[in-house]
Design a protein around this motif. Structure first.
Motif, short mmCIF file in Angstrom:
data_model
loop_
_atom_site.label_atom_id
_atom_site.label_comp_id
_atom_site.label_asym_id
_atom_site.label_seq_id
_atom_site.Cartn_x
_atom_site.Cartn_y
_atom_site.Cartn_z
N LEU A 170 0.86 -1.18 0.00
CA LEU A 170 0.00 0.00 0.00
C LEU A 170 0.90 1.23 0.00
O LEU A 170 1.80 1.34 0.85
CB LEU A 170 -0.91 0.01 1.22
CG LEU A 170 -1.94 -1.14 1.29
CD1 LEU A 170 -1.46 -2.22 2.24
CD2 LEU A 170 -3.29 -0.62 1.73
N PHE A 204 -6.85 -4.53 5.31
CA PHE A 204 -6.22 -3.32 4.81
C PHE A 204 -7.20 -2.17 4.72
O PHE A 204 -8.41 -2.36 4.62
CB PHE A 204 -5.57 -3.56 3.43
CG PHE A 204 -6.55 -3.91 2.35
CD1 PHE A 204 -7.08 -2.92 1.53
CD2 PHE A 204 -6.93 -5.22 2.14
CE1 PHE A 204 -7.98 -3.24 0.52
CE2 PHE A 204 -7.83 -5.55 1.14
CZ PHE A 204 -8.35 -4.55 0.32
N ASN A 205 -6.63 -0.98 4.79
CA ASN A 205 -7.38 0.26 4.63
C ASN A 205 -6.70 1.02 3.50
O ASN A 205 -5.67 1.66 3.72
CB ASN A 205 -7.37 1.07 5.92
CG ASN A 205 -8.22 2.33 5.83
OD1 ASN A 205 -8.31 2.96 4.78
ND2 ASN A 205 -8.84 2.71 6.94
N SER A 206 -7.26 0.93 2.31
CA SER A 206 -6.61 1.53 1.14
C SER A 206 -6.61 3.05 1.22
O SER A 206 -5.73 3.70 0.64
CB SER A 206 -7.29 1.06 -0.15
OG SER A 206 -8.68 1.35 -0.14
N PHE A 209 -3.67 3.75 3.51
CA PHE A 209 -2.44 3.07 3.11
C PHE A 209 -1.85 2.26 4.27
O PHE A 209 -0.65 2.27 4.52
CB PHE A 209 -1.41 4.08 2.57
CG PHE A 209 -1.98 4.98 1.52
CD1 PHE A 209 -2.21 4.53 0.23
CD2 PHE A 209 -2.33 6.29 1.82
CE1 PHE A 209 -2.76 5.35 -0.73
CE2 PHE A 209 -2.89 7.13 0.87
CZ PHE A 209 -3.11 6.66 -0.41
N CYS A 211 -2.26 -1.59 6.70
CA CYS A 211 -2.76 -2.96 6.72
C CYS A 211 -2.31 -3.63 8.00
O CYS A 211 -1.47 -3.11 8.74
CB CYS A 211 -2.29 -3.74 5.49
SG CYS A 211 -0.51 -4.02 5.42
#
Length: 321
Positions: A170, A204-206, A209, A211
């Protein structure tokens, strides 16, 4: 002194040609005794280089790149997140455009066998600028997390990289395309998270950015720091590679980057942001980083390389007026 040749499996014969490349090297000063102890855990053929006052260097080398394989196998897309057996004699199917994200954790060192040629007395700034004309100093790759299974396979088999397959990286990093509209300043920080291996979980949290689990994350913005051009090529990489009657032996390889680097010396102007967070992955790299970089000493220098674009397509315009 003669050296046995290293067999290379066809049809992939070095050199490997990068179609595009963006990379960041971030340097930290660490006690030389710690570095040598860590190196000895993988190889006794190398020694960390003392840049003065008993300090050597580690670097985090984040890179995102693409290569054109000339072949495209649909199976590669189906297998894209499967673990890869780097010891297999059957190499993974090929993507036509091989996109890879990886991050080396390196110790700057030299082969003990070449000690008479080592440029002792070289400063950190001289090293960053590319003034090791002997090219004996290089990066020993303690670990190379990578989210591309084909790069993992070839790196481990043919370049001796201590490479491991991870979940997708990410990141939000500077490129010509990462620029808001209306002429605003584009992304200036190198913000990336190296996830855990594909054998671990992946939440994850896109948008942020981030995880979990992850090996480490770095947020570096050195756009405020004065820069200077560098000629760091060839970049020397060191590893251990098994093969032939000689067993496992130390090897080196050279990466020629066709263009100039941008260097930053943080001695006078520290980076605006320089946050390194060591994560919770079970991979051994986390323990190595905790041993060498905890408490976080803060970076002392950085290098950046961005390959030039080869085509630019301008904005569309109306043709019916």
């Amino acid at each position: 002194m003669s050296q046995a040749s290293i067999p290379v499996m066809p049809p992939f014969n070095p050199p490997f040609w990068y179609g595009s490349f963006a990379g960041l090297w971030v340097y930290y000063a660490v006690d030389i005794d710690k570095l040598n102890s860590t190196l000895a855990g993988q190889s006794k053929s190398f020694r960390a280089f003392d840049f003065g006052e008993g300090k050597g260097l580690v670097n985090i080398n984040f890179m995102t790149y693409a290569g054109h394989s000339g072949q495209n196998d649909p199976q590669a897309y189906i297998d894209i997140l499967k673990p890869v057996d780097s010891g297999s004699k059957t190499f993974p199917p090929s993507l036509g455009v091989e996109a890879s994200n990886e991050c080396e954790f390196n110790i700057v060192c030299y082969p003990q066998a070449r000690k008479p040629q080592v440029p002792f007395g070289l400063s950190v700034r001289d090293f960053i600028a590319g003034n090791d004309h002997t090219k004996t100093l290089g990066n020993y790759r303690m670990a190379v997390p990578c989210d591309d299974r084909i790069a993992v396979y070839w790196g481990a088999n043919h370049f001796g990289e201590n490479k491991v397959m991870t979940h997708p990286f990410l990141y939000n990093v500077p490129t010509l395309n990462n620029t808001p509209t209306a002429g605003s300043v584009g992304q200036t920080a190198w913000l990336f998270t190296v996830p855990g291996t594909v054998n671990e979980g992946f939440k994850f949290n896109s948008a942020q950015f981030t995880c979990d689990p992850f090996m480490f994350s770095l947020n570096l913005d050195c756009s405020n720091s004065p820069s200077f051009p560098c000629n760091a090529s060839d970049v020397i990489d060191y590893s251990m590679l098994a093969g032939g009657a000689s067993g496992t032996r130390p090897i080196g390889s050279r990466r020629n980057l066709f263009g100039s680097f941008v260097g930053h010396d943080f001695a006078t102007t520290p980076a605006r942001t320089a946050k390194l967070t060591i994560g919770n992955s079970t991979h051994p790299l986390v323990s190595i980083m905790n041993e060498l970089l905890n408490p976080n000493p803060g970076p002392i220098a950085a290098q950046i390389f961005q390959s030039q674009p080869v085509i630019a397509e301008s904005a569309p315009y109306y043709v019916d007026l």
